[in-house]
Each structure stands twice: as C-alpha cells, then as structure tokens.
Design a protein around this motif. Structure first.
Motif, PDB file in Angstrom:
ATOM      1  N   ALA A   1       0.834  -1.207   0.000  1.00  0.00           N
ATOM      2  CA  ALA A   1       0.000   0.000   0.000  1.00  0.00           C
ATOM      3  C   ALA A   1       0.866   1.253   0.000  1.00  0.00           C
ATOM      4  N   ALA A   2       1.999   1.205   0.714  1.00  0.00           N
ATOM      5  CA  ALA A   2       2.907   2.357   0.724  1.00  0.00           C
ATOM      6  C   ALA A   2       3.501   2.578  -0.654  1.00  0.00           C
ATOM      7  N   LEU A   3       3.908   1.495  -1.321  1.00  0.00           N
ATOM      8  CA  LEU A   3       4.452   1.627  -2.675  1.00  0.00           C
ATOM      9  C   LEU A   3       3.413   2.198  -3.631  1.00  0.00           C
ATOM     10  N   ALA A   4       2.173   1.757  -3.509  1.00  0.00           N
ATOM     11  CA  ALA A   4       1.110   2.189  -4.419  1.00  0.00           C
ATOM     12  C   ALA A   4       0.581   3.582  -4.093  1.00  0.00           C
ATOM     13  N   GLU A   5       0.895   4.115  -2.919  1.00  0.00           N
ATOM     14  CA  GLU A   5       0.363   5.408  -2.486  1.00  0.00           C
ATOM     15  C   GLU A   5       0.917   6.530  -3.372  1.00  0.00           C
ATOM     16  N   PRO A   6       0.036   7.318  -4.033  1.00  0.00           N
ATOM     17  CA  PRO A   6       0.536   8.375  -4.917  1.00  0.00           C
ATOM     18  C   PRO A   6       0.851   9.694  -4.206  1.00  0.00           C
ATOM     19  N   ASP A   7       0.273   9.922  -3.034  1.00  0.00           N
ATOM     20  CA  ASP A   7       0.449  11.211  -2.351  1.00  0.00           C
ATOM     21  C   ASP A   7       1.760  11.189  -1.559  1.00  0.00           C
ATOM     22  N   PRO A   8       2.720  12.083  -1.856  1.00  0.00           N
ATOM     23  CA  PRO A   8       4.026  12.005  -1.187  1.00  0.00           C
ATOM     24  C   PRO A   8       3.965  12.065   0.339  1.00  0.00           C
ATOM     25  N   PRO A   9       3.259  13.017   0.967  1.00  0.00           N
ATOM     26  CA  PRO A   9       3.227  12.998   2.435  1.00  0.00           C
ATOM     27  C   PRO A   9       2.596  11.732   3.004  1.00  0.00           C
ATOM     28  N   ALA A  10       1.523  11.240   2.364  1.00  0.00           N
ATOM     29  CA  ALA A  10       0.889  10.009   2.837  1.00  0.00           C
ATOM     30  C   ALA A  10       1.832   8.822   2.671  1.00  0.00           C
ATOM     31  N   LYS A  11       2.585   8.771   1.568  1.00  0.00           N
ATOM     32  CA  LYS A  11       3.556   7.701   1.372  1.00  0.00           C
ATOM     33  C   LYS A  11       4.599   7.732   2.486  1.00  0.00           C
ATOM     34  N   CYS A  12       5.082   8.929   2.812  1.00  0.00           N
ATOM     35  CA  CYS A  12       6.084   9.048   3.878  1.00  0.00           C
ATOM     36  C   CYS A  12       5.524   8.569   5.213  1.00  0.00           C
ATOM     37  N   ARG A  13       4.286   8.910   5.505  1.00  0.00           N
ATOM     38  CA  ARG A  13       3.680   8.467   6.770  1.00  0.00           C
ATOM     39  C   ARG A  13       3.536   6.951   6.793  1.00  0.00           C
ATOM     40  N   ARG A  14       3.113   6.363   5.684  1.00  0.00           N
ATOM     41  CA  ARG A  14       2.953   4.911   5.624  1.00  0.00           C
ATOM     42  C   ARG A  14       4.300   4.208   5.853  1.00  0.00           C
ATOM     43  N   VAL A  15       5.336   4.724   5.223  1.00  0.00           N
ATOM     44  CA  VAL A  15       6.650   4.100   5.361  1.00  0.00           C
ATOM     45  C   VAL A  15       7.166   4.253   6.792  1.00  0.00           C
ATOM     46  N   ALA A  16       6.986   5.422   7.372  1.00  0.00           N
ATOM     47  CA  ALA A  16       7.447   5.641   8.746  1.00  0.00           C
ATOM     48  C   ALA A  16       6.735   4.700   9.715  1.00  0.00           C
TER      49      ALA A  16
ATOM     50  N   GLY B   1       7.382 -13.570  -0.495  1.00  0.00           N
ATOM     51  CA  GLY B   1       6.794 -14.436  -1.503  1.00  0.00           C
ATOM     52  C   GLY B   1       6.767 -13.774  -2.868  1.00  0.00           C
ATOM     53  N   PRO B   2       6.140 -14.424  -3.853  1.00  0.00           N
ATOM     54  CA  PRO B   2       6.119 -13.883  -5.213  1.00  0.00           C
ATOM     55  C   PRO B   2       5.560 -12.463  -5.243  1.00  0.00           C
ATOM     56  N   PRO B   3       6.189 -11.573  -6.020  1.00  0.00           N
ATOM     57  CA  PRO B   3       5.773 -10.174  -5.970  1.00  0.00           C
ATOM     58  C   PRO B   3       4.438  -9.895  -6.639  1.00  0.00           C
ATOM     59  N   GLY B   4       4.111 -10.657  -7.676  1.00  0.00           N
ATOM     60  CA  GLY B   4       2.905 -10.317  -8.423  1.00  0.00           C
ATOM     61  C   GLY B   4       3.018  -8.922  -9.005  1.00  0.00           C
ATOM     62  N   ASP B   5       1.904  -8.256  -9.176  1.00  0.00           N
ATOM     63  CA  ASP B   5       1.897  -6.893  -9.708  1.00  0.00           C
ATOM     64  C   ASP B   5       2.286  -5.926  -8.595  1.00  0.00           C
ATOM     65  N   LEU B   6       3.200  -5.015  -8.889  1.00  0.00           N
ATOM     66  CA  LEU B   6       3.653  -4.035  -7.891  1.00  0.00           C
ATOM     67  C   LEU B   6       3.459  -2.627  -8.438  1.00  0.00           C
ATOM     68  N   PRO B   7       2.240  -2.106  -8.403  1.00  0.00           N
ATOM     69  CA  PRO B   7       2.034  -0.740  -8.889  1.00  0.00           C
ATOM     70  C   PRO B   7       2.774   0.267  -8.016  1.00  0.00           C
ATOM     71  N   CYS B   8       3.367   1.242  -8.673  1.00  0.00           N
ATOM     72  CA  CYS B   8       4.155   2.270  -7.977  1.00  0.00           C
ATOM     73  C   CYS B   8       3.398   3.590  -8.054  1.00  0.00           C
ATOM     74  N   GLY B   9       3.019   4.118  -6.900  1.00  0.00           N
ATOM     75  CA  GLY B   9       2.239   5.338  -6.865  1.00  0.00           C
ATOM     76  C   GLY B   9       3.098   6.585  -6.948  1.00  0.00           C
ATOM     77  N   ARG B  10       2.673   7.502  -7.813  1.00  0.00           N
ATOM     78  CA  ARG B  10       3.327   8.802  -7.955  1.00  0.00           C
ATOM     79  C   ARG B  10       2.249   9.864  -8.129  1.00  0.00           C
ATOM     80  N   PRO B  11       2.537  11.085  -7.697  1.00  0.00           N
ATOM     81  CA  PRO B  11       1.568  12.160  -7.941  1.00  0.00           C
ATOM     82  C   PRO B  11       1.530  12.535  -9.419  1.00  0.00           C
ATOM     83  N   GLN B  12       0.504  13.241  -9.827  1.00  0.00           N
ATOM     84  CA  GLN B  12       0.399  13.669 -11.222  1.00  0.00           C
ATOM     85  C   GLN B  12       1.502  14.655 -11.593  1.00  0.00           C
ATOM     86  N   ARG B  13       1.958  15.405 -10.646  1.00  0.00           N
ATOM     87  CA  ARG B  13       3.070  16.319 -10.852  1.00  0.00           C
ATOM     88  C   ARG B  13       4.197  15.909  -9.915  1.00  0.00           C
TER      89      ARG B  13
END
Length: 272
Positions: free
Chosen positions: A12-27, A44-56
């Motif tokens: 969920a942290a990897l997929a999170e597009p909002d930078p502050p929210a991603k930082c909070r999840r990782v912390a 285990g097997p990674p499967g699909d690993l979507p990477c979240g980024r903001p639009q800008r």
C-alpha cells in the motif's frame, strides 16, 4: 512476529501516490520493524507491484530541466526540487526492492525497508525546505532516469543491486559535496545542513547495495569486479564518468580494484 499484513502495508505504501501520505505509511511500517514488532521475512512472489506517484511533477528529458545559479532563490528551488525528486523515487526503490525479490535472507528485507524509511525522511526534510523557499514538490519539472533503471533491473536482484545503489545512487556521493560547497558559498546553511545528513546516510545505502551485490556474486560463483564491469558495459555503454568521491565510495563497499578503476576513469576524463 512475521505477518503478511505488514507486507500488504508495504504494498500500500508503494502504491500510495500522495508524497506525504507515502512518507507516513513508510514511517509507520519501519516503526514496527525498529521496535521488534515485525521481523520481515520473505514476502513471496511479488505479483503486480504498482508504484504510486503524484500527477506532478511533469516528466521531461534532463536537457529540459531548468539550470539557474544558486545565488537566486529560483536556483536553489530548482536544485532542492531535483534532489527531492530523487529521494521520492528512492522511497519507491526501497519498497520495490523489499517486495520484488523473494528468496533472499531476512536481512535483505530489513535493509531495504530501512532505506525506504530513510529516503522518506529525506524527502520530507527537503520538501519542508522547499516550502520555506516558497514552493513545493511537483511545482517544477523532473526527469525519471532513476526509476527507468529500476524497471530495467526488475528481472534480477543482482543486476538491481549492482546498478541502482552502486551506480545511480552512488552518484549522489560524488556530487553532493560540491553542492554543499556551492550552497555554503551563497549562505544557504539550512540546505547545507540537510544535505550533510543525506550524504552521510546515503553512504550506508550504497554500502547495503555493495554488500548484497557481493553476496549474490558469491552465491552465483561470479567474480564481482568483472561482473560489475560487464553490467556497466551492457547498461551504460561503457565506463562511468568522474569526478568520483573515492573516499565515500571506499567506505560504501567499493573494492580497492574498483577504486583504482574509478580513479583511472576520472583521469581519462580530465583534459590533457
């Protein structure tokens, strides 16, 4: 204890597009590891690993990035924004490394979650500094070279360890001292202090890459220096270009042979 629930939090942290929210999840995730509540083991097997980024920020070729002197606020904004973008990508790189490569020792997963936590803290520090200078992450364009290499190395953990931490992230060890000197010359001691923290901690990140690269070479019965040279030829069309921070690279796990090769590359780049 170990639980699939924490790995879902990492996804969920990897997929999170909002930078502050991603930082909070990782912390929050790292706090569980640091406190001993979670000992990360093979996800285990990674499967699909979507990477979240903001639009800008807008992604552009490196040649289109603004180049301004550091004597202006705009110049310092551009430099700090560029570094913040690297750190944001590095959060995702740490998470992706921990989630993508099954079958590694437990220490591998702890190491890369620790890197993600450091990078999240670095990003937050830099974005706060951007706010003090009247802007924020996403307001300026950026390029995507670091993540493009992550995608090119997603098929093999050895290649990822060789080329992302030991080439692209190690470049930060080379160029950051010069940035610190230039910022000190224009009196930006606040940013200097941030970059000094980042430089010290990034050295350990490169060292983590070096340790796992060498461990994987030993496991596959490959000679590390020859393997590294081969991968440079394959992925970067030849040797690296200087200048190099040889002392920092030495502390970050580059062998005496590699240091000698880097010094020779540096001399070859100098005008006759």
């Amino acid at each position: 204890m170990s639980s699939g629930g924490q790995w879902e939090q990492a996804r969920a942290a990897l997929a999170e597009p909002d930078p502050p929210a991603k930082c909070r999840r990782v912390a929050a995730l790292w706090a569980q590891v640091a406190s001993g509540q979670w000992v990360p083991t093979d996800p285990g097997p990674p499967g699909d690993l979507p990477c979240g980024r903001p639009q800008r920020p807008e992604m552009v070729p490196p040649s289109q990035l603004p180049r301004r002197g550091l004597g202006s606020v705009e110049g310092r904004q551009a430099l700090i924004h560029a570094i913040a973008h690297i750190e944001f990508n590095a959060i995702n790189l740490g998470l992706d490394a921990a989630l993508r490569f099954p079958g590694m020792p437990d220490g591998f997963y702890r190491d890369w979650l620790s890197v993600a936590a450091d990078e999240a803290r670095h990003f937050a520090m830099l974005n706060a500094r951007l706010g003090e200078l009247g802007t924020t992450y996403g307001d300026l364009p950026a390029h995507n070279g670091l993540w493009e290499m992550a995608e090119k190395t997603a098929h093999d953990v050895l290649i990822r360890m060789a080329l992302v931490p030991r080439v692209l992230e190690a470049r930060g060890l080379d160029v950051t001292p010069g940035m610190i000197d230039r910022l000190a010359a224009v009196g930006d001691e606040e940013t200097v202090a941030l970059l000094q923290v980042i430089l010290e901690e990034e050295e350990e990140h490169v060292a983590i890459g070096s340790r796992w690269f060498r461990a994987l070479c030993a496991q596959r019965k490959l000679e590390p220096e020859a393997t590294f040279r081969r991968l440079l030829e394959e992925y970067f069309n030849g040797p690296l270009r200087g200048p190099f921070n040889l002392d920092a690279r030495r502390r970050a796990g580059f062998s005496a042979e590699e240091i000698d090769q880097l010094a020779a590359m540096d001399r070859a780049d100098q005008p006759a």
